[in-house]
Each structure stands twice: as structure tokens, then as C-alpha cells.
Design a protein around this motif. Sequence first.
Motif, PDB file in Angstrom:
ATOM      1  N   ILE A  56      23.017  -4.198  22.886  1.00  0.00           N
ATOM      2  CA  ILE A  56      24.354  -4.286  22.302  1.00  0.00           C
ATOM      3  C   ILE A  56      24.265  -4.257  20.783  1.00  0.00           C
ATOM      4  O   ILE A  56      25.033  -3.572  20.111  1.00  0.00           O
ATOM      5  N   ALA A  57      23.308  -4.990  20.215  1.00  0.00           N
ATOM      6  CA  ALA A  57      23.173  -5.075  18.761  1.00  0.00           C
ATOM      7  C   ALA A  57      22.817  -3.734  18.130  1.00  0.00           C
ATOM      8  O   ALA A  57      23.106  -3.517  16.955  1.00  0.00           O
ATOM      9  N   VAL A  79      35.901  -9.753  15.948  1.00  0.00           N
ATOM     10  CA  VAL A  79      36.077  -8.331  15.661  1.00  0.00           C
ATOM     11  C   VAL A  79      34.690  -7.723  15.491  1.00  0.00           C
ATOM     12  O   VAL A  79      33.899  -8.174  14.659  1.00  0.00           O
ATOM     13  N   LEU A  80      34.404  -6.719  16.292  1.00  0.00           N
ATOM     14  CA  LEU A  80      33.106  -6.041  16.253  1.00  0.00           C
ATOM     15  C   LEU A  80      33.261  -4.641  15.686  1.00  0.00           C
ATOM     16  O   LEU A  80      34.198  -3.923  16.038  1.00  0.00           O
ATOM     17  N   ARG A  81      32.340  -4.262  14.831  1.00  0.00           N
ATOM     18  CA  ARG A  81      32.246  -2.872  14.374  1.00  0.00           C
ATOM     19  C   ARG A  81      31.337  -2.178  15.382  1.00  0.00           C
ATOM     20  O   ARG A  81      30.236  -2.621  15.646  1.00  0.00           O
ATOM     21  N   SER A 140      31.120  -4.125  28.268  1.00  0.00           N
ATOM     22  CA  SER A 140      30.206  -5.276  28.193  1.00  0.00           C
ATOM     23  C   SER A 140      30.871  -6.485  27.542  1.00  0.00           C
ATOM     24  O   SER A 140      30.191  -7.446  27.195  1.00  0.00           O
ATOM     25  N   ALA A 141      32.185  -6.468  27.374  1.00  0.00           N
ATOM     26  CA  ALA A 141      32.894  -7.527  26.658  1.00  0.00           C
ATOM     27  C   ALA A 141      32.649  -8.906  27.277  1.00  0.00           C
ATOM     28  O   ALA A 141      32.439  -9.882  26.557  1.00  0.00           O
ATOM     29  N   ASP A 142      32.686  -9.003  28.607  1.00  0.00           N
ATOM     30  CA  ASP A 142      32.479 -10.306  29.251  1.00  0.00           C
ATOM     31  C   ASP A 142      31.086 -10.862  28.948  1.00  0.00           C
ATOM     32  O   ASP A 142      30.934 -12.061  28.703  1.00  0.00           O
ATOM     33  N   VAL A 143      30.097  -9.996  28.959  1.00  0.00           N
ATOM     34  CA  VAL A 143      28.725 -10.424  28.663  1.00  0.00           C
ATOM     35  C   VAL A 143      28.627 -10.893  27.216  1.00  0.00           C
ATOM     36  O   VAL A 143      28.016 -11.927  26.912  1.00  0.00           O
ATOM     37  N   LEU A 170      37.649 -10.121  22.304  1.00  0.00           N
ATOM     38  CA  LEU A 170      36.992  -9.229  21.356  1.00  0.00           C
ATOM     39  C   LEU A 170      37.968  -8.153  20.916  1.00  0.00           C
ATOM     40  O   LEU A 170      38.830  -7.732  21.685  1.00  0.00           O
ATOM     41  N   ALA A 171      37.805  -7.724  19.685  1.00  0.00           N
ATOM     42  CA  ALA A 171      38.536  -6.565  19.169  1.00  0.00           C
ATOM     43  C   ALA A 171      37.489  -5.617  18.605  1.00  0.00           C
ATOM     44  O   ALA A 171      36.455  -6.062  18.102  1.00  0.00           O
TER      45      ALA A 171
END
Length: 163
Positions: free
Chosen positions: A50-51, A76-78, A90-93, A110-111
Amino acid sequence: MAKFPPKPGPISAKPLGILLNDVFAEAYAKQGFAARELVTRWAQIAGPEIAAHAEPLKMQWPRPVEGQPQEPATLVLRVEGPMALEIQHSADVILERVNRFFGWSAVGKLAFRQAPLSRARRPARPGPPDPKAVAKVAEGLADIEDEQLKTALARLGAAIKRN
């Protein structure tokens, strides 16, 4: 008998991260991060898969309502463009891992913002130079008697010409 000067005391050098802690804390607080570890340890928290394609941008905390418990934040994720859908699945994880890191349900949703990641990717290391190019450079080094030095210089010359 000659007297020697006294030994100097221990060096009190401190790591740069400790010296700049207040500067970084203020910058992270402006983005809603209570602790900078979410950003600095993102690969360990979210996992390397993910990273590699997403990074935390900021946390948005809802305004507290008097008498009500604090609502969880929005992280908020880029995300890199082509991987946005995969990361969204993969938002739940991600939520589970982030909340486990905090030790409480700090993040409720998450956004995503599609954009290139801010960190620079390390370029792939080039392989060894082409043996034909090394041999061609070595022809011009006939005056050098030491074979190891000649070989090393030929490899260096071929690598420089390649780049």
C-alpha cells in the motif's frame, strides 16, 4: 613531570530529529496529524504494498459538538492515479492498520486524492558496462602496465560514456 591537559568531557551532540522536533510537530499539526509517526512510519503501518502507491496527506477532524463524543477523523491519502481503485478496495485494511497503530478508532473513513507521490523514487541502479565498450576504452589505455588498474579504468570510462 609534565602535566597533561584534562580530558575533554563527553560530546553532547543530539540527533537532528530531536533538535527539530518542535519544528516538525508544528508542521504536522497544521495537517491534522497529532503524531508525525503516521507519516514517518507509513510503510510499516500500511504495509509495503500500500505504501508504494499511497501516502498520508492530512487528517481532517470534524468540529467537536459539546456534550457529544469526538467523531473519528478522515484520513486523506495521496494515491498514484492507476492504483486509486485498488487502494480504495483496500480501505478496510488500511483503516484497521491505522487504528491499530493509534490504539483507538481515530480514523473513521478515508478520502483519496489522485496525484503523484511526493517522495522521490530512487532510480534503478545501472548494470555493468557493455564488455565491448570496456574493451574499446581499454585499447586507449595501452600505456598502463598494471592490469587491474587498466581494467578498472576501462570499466569506469565505459560507464561514463554510457551515461
